[in-house]
Write an enzyme that holds these catalytic residues in place. Sequence first.
Site, PDB file in Angstrom:
ATOM      1  CE  LYS A   6      -4.128  -2.088   1.926  1.00  0.00           C
ATOM      2  NZ  LYS A   6      -4.653  -2.731   3.121  1.00  0.00           N
TER       3      LYS A   6
HETATM    4  N1  GLU Z   1      -8.340  -8.056   5.513  1.00  0.00           N
HETATM    5  C1  GLU Z   1      -7.324  -8.835   4.875  1.00  0.00           C
HETATM    6  C2  GLU Z   1      -6.478  -7.952   3.964  1.00  0.00           C
HETATM    7  O1  GLU Z   1      -6.907  -6.885   3.567  1.00  0.00           O
HETATM    8  C3  GLU Z   1      -7.885  -9.965   4.037  1.00  0.00           C
HETATM    9  C4  GLU Z   1      -8.458 -10.994   4.895  1.00  0.00           C
HETATM   10  C5  GLU Z   1      -9.013 -12.204   4.191  1.00  0.00           C
HETATM   11  O2  GLU Z   1      -9.399 -12.114   3.017  1.00  0.00           O
HETATM   12  O3  GLU Z   1      -9.092 -13.237   4.859  1.00  0.00           O
HETATM   13  O4  GLU Z   1      -5.367  -8.340   3.654  1.00  0.00           O
END
Ligand code: GLU
Length: 326
Positions: free
Chosen positions: A252
């Site tokens: 990011k």
């Molecule tokens: N929130 C996680 C991320 O943005 C992804 C979690 C998932 O897909 O299990 O990397």
Amino acid sequence: MTRRGRFAPTPSGLFHMGNAFSALAAWLQMRQIGGQLLLRIEDIDKPRSRPAFAEQQMQDLRWLGLDWDEGPDIGGPHAPYEQSKREDLYEKALNELVKKELLYPCFCSRAELASIGSAPHGLSSEGGAYPGFCSQLTETEQAVRRISKEPALRFRMPHRQWTFCDAFAGEHDFSGKALGDFVVKRADGMFSYQLAVVVDDAAMGITDVLRGRDLLDSTPRQLALYEALGLTAPSFAHVPLIGDASGERLSKRDKSLTLASLREDGASPQRLIGLIGCLAGWLDRAEPVTAHELLPHFTTDVTKDRMLAITPDMLDWVRGKSICDD
Ligand code: GLU
């Protein structure tokens, strides 16, 4: 039974091409089989999450031409779709694990863990295995330590093999002992990703988890939690990560490769989707396509690579700066 998938971004930054790849693949997988797709905002880490990023991420998904059947913006039967509003469910699951005596308090500091090489690092979702310093403390030892320090809670990872067949990444076999015991609630009170994601995926009736390959080694940990909580596990698919030409994973922090800056530089969603489709192996060559046009080409039976590299030429093409291949 209706198949249900989800896209579950953390709103801690702007989307880059890797996020677009996972979102597109999750959308294609569900739309191709007539399943349902939901959007869940994983804002459990409040200091790192910003509502403005969640808003921008939703706009990016819409720009790509992706839609969802349930989510924070449109509601649905499993609302709320933001993890920050679901903490009572995580607390309930945590209490169940406590009752089953599957957790223990851990008093190790981040600095202590870092000094023995157990700190989070880039390629694993959890860092090195916890060496178990606090796993055998007596109740008296725990009580003494509690006087000066609030503990985290660790889940005792069963010491056996965890095997699963991943739709993209193939057969995988992880040693529970090598993965080690992991945190389900931090000392500052924050529930861990591992616990929250299992509780939510189960509560929301998710049958198919599709996400980036960086989370592959989270799967055995999550399988252990499903088992401990008596829940049915979904099937898993981990798409390759997208890296730059030198093999570094996009993060990011790479501002120039965020969807927002590609868009500003003239990229169209069709070109971005065409490039991803070509990298994934769904298209023979990069050509501008919509997500709908890619639907008949989607298959999980493609590359087993962990990372796919994009070159500056490819990015120029996405930005509309070259005339070849049009
Ligand atoms: N929130 C996680 C991320 O943005 C992804 C979690 C998932 O897909 O299990 O990397």
